[in-house]
Design a protein around this motif. Structure first.
Motif, PDB file in Angstrom:
ATOM      1  N   THR A 157      10.438 -10.387   0.379  1.00 53.17           N
ATOM      2  CA  THR A 157      11.814  -9.878   0.426  1.00 53.17           C
ATOM      3  C   THR A 157      12.269  -9.373  -0.937  1.00 53.17           C
ATOM      4  O   THR A 157      13.001  -8.377  -1.021  1.00 53.17           O
ATOM      5  CB  THR A 157      12.778 -10.956   0.935  1.00 53.17           C
ATOM      6  N   GLU A 158      11.858 -10.033  -2.018  1.00 53.25           N
ATOM      7  CA  GLU A 158      12.231  -9.561  -3.357  1.00 53.25           C
ATOM      8  C   GLU A 158      11.522  -8.248  -3.685  1.00 53.25           C
ATOM      9  O   GLU A 158      12.105  -7.357  -4.306  1.00 53.25           O
ATOM     10  CB  GLU A 158      11.882 -10.621  -4.402  1.00 53.25           C
ATOM     11  N   PHE A 159      10.264  -8.155  -3.284  1.00 50.69           N
ATOM     12  CA  PHE A 159       9.559  -6.889  -3.475  1.00 50.69           C
ATOM     13  C   PHE A 159      10.284  -5.769  -2.730  1.00 50.69           C
ATOM     14  O   PHE A 159      10.490  -4.678  -3.281  1.00 50.69           O
ATOM     15  CB  PHE A 159       8.121  -7.008  -2.958  1.00 50.69           C
ATOM     16  N   TRP A 160      10.691  -6.053  -1.487  1.00 54.59           N
ATOM     17  CA  TRP A 160      11.362  -5.026  -0.692  1.00 54.59           C
ATOM     18  C   TRP A 160      12.720  -4.662  -1.287  1.00 54.59           C
ATOM     19  O   TRP A 160      13.102  -3.498  -1.309  1.00 54.59           O
ATOM     20  CB  TRP A 160      11.511  -5.508   0.748  1.00 54.59           C
ATOM     21  N   SER A 161      13.436  -5.657  -1.772  1.00 56.62           N
ATOM     22  CA  SER A 161      14.748  -5.407  -2.360  1.00 56.62           C
ATOM     23  C   SER A 161      14.648  -4.496  -3.577  1.00 56.62           C
ATOM     24  O   SER A 161      15.401  -3.527  -3.717  1.00 56.62           O
ATOM     25  CB  SER A 161      15.402  -6.733  -2.747  1.00 56.62           C
ATOM     26  N   ASN A 185       0.826  -1.200   0.000  1.00 59.59           N
ATOM     27  CA  ASN A 185       0.000   0.000   0.000  1.00 59.59           C
ATOM     28  C   ASN A 185       0.864   1.255   0.000  1.00 59.59           C
ATOM     29  O   ASN A 185       0.616   2.214  -0.736  1.00 59.59           O
ATOM     30  CB  ASN A 185      -0.908  -0.014   1.234  1.00 59.59           C
ATOM     31  N   SER A 186       1.912   1.249   0.838  1.00 60.52           N
ATOM     32  CA  SER A 186       2.828   2.385   0.905  1.00 60.52           C
ATOM     33  C   SER A 186       3.546   2.588  -0.427  1.00 60.52           C
ATOM     34  O   SER A 186       3.713   3.725  -0.897  1.00 60.52           O
ATOM     35  CB  SER A 186       3.844   2.156   2.028  1.00 60.52           C
ATOM     36  N   TYR A 187       3.959   1.493  -1.046  1.00 59.01           N
ATOM     37  CA  TYR A 187       4.621   1.533  -2.356  1.00 59.01           C
ATOM     38  C   TYR A 187       3.723   2.183  -3.398  1.00 59.01           C
ATOM     39  O   TYR A 187       4.170   3.008  -4.218  1.00 59.01           O
ATOM     40  CB  TYR A 187       4.993   0.102  -2.730  1.00 59.01           C
ATOM     41  N   ALA A 188       2.437   1.850  -3.378  1.00 63.01           N
ATOM     42  CA  ALA A 188       1.502   2.417  -4.345  1.00 63.01           C
ATOM     43  C   ALA A 188       1.289   3.908  -4.098  1.00 63.01           C
ATOM     44  O   ALA A 188       1.259   4.711  -5.044  1.00 63.01           O
ATOM     45  CB  ALA A 188       0.167   1.679  -4.272  1.00 63.01           C
ATOM     46  N   TRP A 189       1.160   4.286  -2.830  1.00 63.84           N
ATOM     47  CA  TRP A 189       0.934   5.699  -2.521  1.00 63.84           C
ATOM     48  C   TRP A 189       2.179   6.547  -2.811  1.00 63.84           C
ATOM     49  O   TRP A 189       2.050   7.690  -3.250  1.00 63.84           O
ATOM     50  CB  TRP A 189       0.508   5.853  -1.067  1.00 63.84           C
ATOM     51  N   ASP A 206      13.302   0.424  -8.011  1.00 61.20           N
ATOM     52  CA  ASP A 206      12.896  -0.328  -9.199  1.00 61.20           C
ATOM     53  C   ASP A 206      11.427  -0.723  -9.008  1.00 61.20           C
ATOM     54  O   ASP A 206      11.097  -1.883  -8.756  1.00 61.20           O
ATOM     55  CB  ASP A 206      13.782  -1.574  -9.362  1.00 61.20           C
ATOM     56  N   TYR A 207      10.534   0.263  -9.124  1.00 61.77           N
ATOM     57  CA  TYR A 207       9.126   0.021  -8.846  1.00 61.77           C
ATOM     58  C   TYR A 207       8.476  -0.906  -9.869  1.00 61.77           C
ATOM     59  O   TYR A 207       7.571  -1.674  -9.539  1.00 61.77           O
ATOM     60  CB  TYR A 207       8.368   1.349  -8.796  1.00 61.77           C
TER      61      TYR A 207
END
Length: 530
Positions: free
Chosen positions: A488-492, A126-130, A498-499
């Protein structure tokens, strides 16, 4: 089946089995009790770690590290975050539940599901999207926005379940005494939601204390983000341990506040007869404002994150679907999820069996230890395992077994609650009858009790699997070298800005979480209808 057992008892056929005797557990009461005690001691490891590290630091050093400006800043951020976010989640959750369950809202079946849907999106996604939508997002109110949109379903689901089973007779009585709809809601209905509100508020508060990825992405400092920074810079330094002790203290305060706020009032319906049909308050001119309010909330909490995940996937094209990166992460997430769910379910059985079939203050105390530990943030549990494994058994540090053990501690109550409910609905008389007919306790347990409890155990395992699939902090600290999960891959990739590359991992986490969220919602409604 229960009727047949009751008839057999009336005819005296179970006399030889010893009417009223509890069935023997598969390995004897003492063996089950020993297993439960060992599990309870194991679950208290994080608390023991915090106490030990505080004592080892020394009171003078500990006080110096705790009473310093940085801790005050983190404490202020945490308190403000909770004081703003928890009431907002209560308002949105209870308000949405009331519109769906107690008004003439159109399309209420659709809204009932949509209001629970945001729970399928991890807060850090959610934070990534915002951040994708508003790159300048940071600070306290950004944290409040993301946390509220991520966690209000934790209040909505229990509130909706409570309203659906609340006897409308209490509202009818209030109306007969001259109370209007609003006065009846605040004076009669709202007090009946105390358990749902305090429980949901506690869950929101604990999630706020435990969350790392969502707040790190918007550069909002909390105890969890500060502990992670300390760990990365000084590898479990003393300052990080003291921050962990303060965080544990706040968690315990939340638990005490929640227990005391429950009150002693009785909320169960004790009268005879059928429950009256629920009265739905006509919305009239408020129908469209209510529809627009729910639409706006759903778009912000579920639509926007999903939109930007899909937008980044389209922008990334086919290159972001590299099989050598994506497939291993998906497979390892599934394997860790299945292994952790299976281990947690097996570990939960002795505790649940003792709590249901041999209930006492002893079994309740053992069960309580698991809930206390599960309330601790994942980073505290992970630090406990890091310290213990390095100092006592260095060979197991960063192994799969340690990571699975951490998952068990973090998510044991999710399996325990379900298995306990399943065992409570499995008649002990059937086990007694099987043992009276000469079946050994282990065989009767497998053939009778285990089979009847299997659906509930599967539901608990599914919830544990969902939690593991989206777990970030403990996995980052404890996973073996080379481990690649979706989280973890999403976070990395998102940490490297690299969105587009992070989008497929976010999408699959949502796809995995959505059915589990729907199952949780349906299960709460089913329980409410019983």
């Amino acid at each position: 089946m229960i009727t047949q057992v009751s008839a057999a008892e009336e005819s005296g056929s179970t006399t030889s089995a010893g009417r009223g005797k509890r069935p023997r557990p598969p390995f004897g009461v003492s063996a089950v009790a020993v297993a439960a005690v060992l599990i309870a001691l194991f679950s208290l490891l994080p608390l023991a770690y915090v106490v030990y590290m505080t004592a080892a630091t020394g009171w003078d050093t500990a006080l110096e590290l705790v009473f310093r400006p940085r801790v005050g800043e983190l404490l202020l951020n945490t308190v403000l975050l909770m004081l703003i976010t928890v009431p907002l989640c209560l308002i949105l959750g209870v308000g949405g539940a009331w519109l769906v369950e107690r008004t003439t809202l159109r399309g209420k079946k659709v809204w009932a599901v949509l209001l629970a849907a945001p729970l399928a999106i991890p807060a850090f996604v959610n934070s990534y999207a915002w951040v994708s939508a508003v790159p300048s997002l940071h600070g306290l109110f950004s944290g409040v926005l993301i946390a509220t949109l991520s966690y209000f379903p934790l209040v909505y689901i229990p509130a909706a379940a409570t309203l659906s089973r609340l006897d409308p007779a209490v509202e009818q009585s209030a109306a007969s005494l001259g109370l209007g709809a609003w006065r009846a809601f605040f004076r009669v209905v709202l007090p009946q939601l105390r358990i749902a509100m305090t429980g949901g508020g506690l869950l929101v508060g604990l999630h706020l204390l435990a969350e790392y990825g969502a707040f790190a992405m918007i550069r909002f400092d909390t105890f969890t983000t500060a502990i992670m920074v300390q760990y990365q810079s000084t590898f479990n330094g003393t300052a990080g341990n003291m921050l962990a002790s303060v965080l544990v203290f706040i968690c315990l305060i939340l638990l005490v506040v929640e227990v005391r706020s429950r009150g002693t009032a009785r909320y169960a319906r004790v009268g005879s007869g059928a429950q009256a049909k629920a009265l739905c308050l006509p919305l009239h001119a408020y129908q469209w404002p209510a529809q627009l309010a729910l639409l706006g909330l759903t778009l912000l909490a579920f639509g926007l994150p999903l939109l930007f995940v899909l937008r980044w996937i389209i922008a990334g094209g086919t290159e972001i679907w590299a099989a050598d990166e994506f497939v291993p992460a998906l497979l390892q997430t599934l394997l860790y999820g299945l292994a952790g769910a299976a281990a947690t379910t097996v570990v939960a059985f002795p505790m649940a069996y003792l709590a249901v079939r041999h209930a006492s203050w002893f079994s309740k105390g053992l069960e309580l230890s698991n809930y206390v530990t599960s309330s601790l943030p994942g980073i505290v549990v992970a630090l406990a395992f890091v310290t213990v494994s390095i100092r006592l058994v260095p060979g197991v540090y960063q192994t799969t077994g340690v990571l699975i053990a951490a998952y068990v501690l973090l998510f044991l109550p999710r399996a325990l609650v379900n298995i306990r409910a399943g065992l409570a609905q499995a008649p002990k008389e059937l086990d007694e009858a099987a043992q009276a007919l000469g079946s050994p306790p282990l065989l009767s347990f497998i053939r009778v009790t285990l089979r009847l409890t299997a659906p509930a155990a599967a539901g608990g395992a599914a919830l544990v699997f969902l939690a593991i699939a989206n777990e970030l902090t403990a996995t980052l600290l404890l996973s073996p070298n080379g481990t690649r999960t979706l989280a973890t891959e999403f976070w990395s990739k998102s940490s490297e800005i690299d969105y587009a590359g992070a989008a497929p991992y976010a999408l699959f986490m949502i796809v995995i979480s959505a059915p589990m969220t729907y199952l949780l919602f349906q299960q709460s409604k089913k329980v409410a209808g019983q």
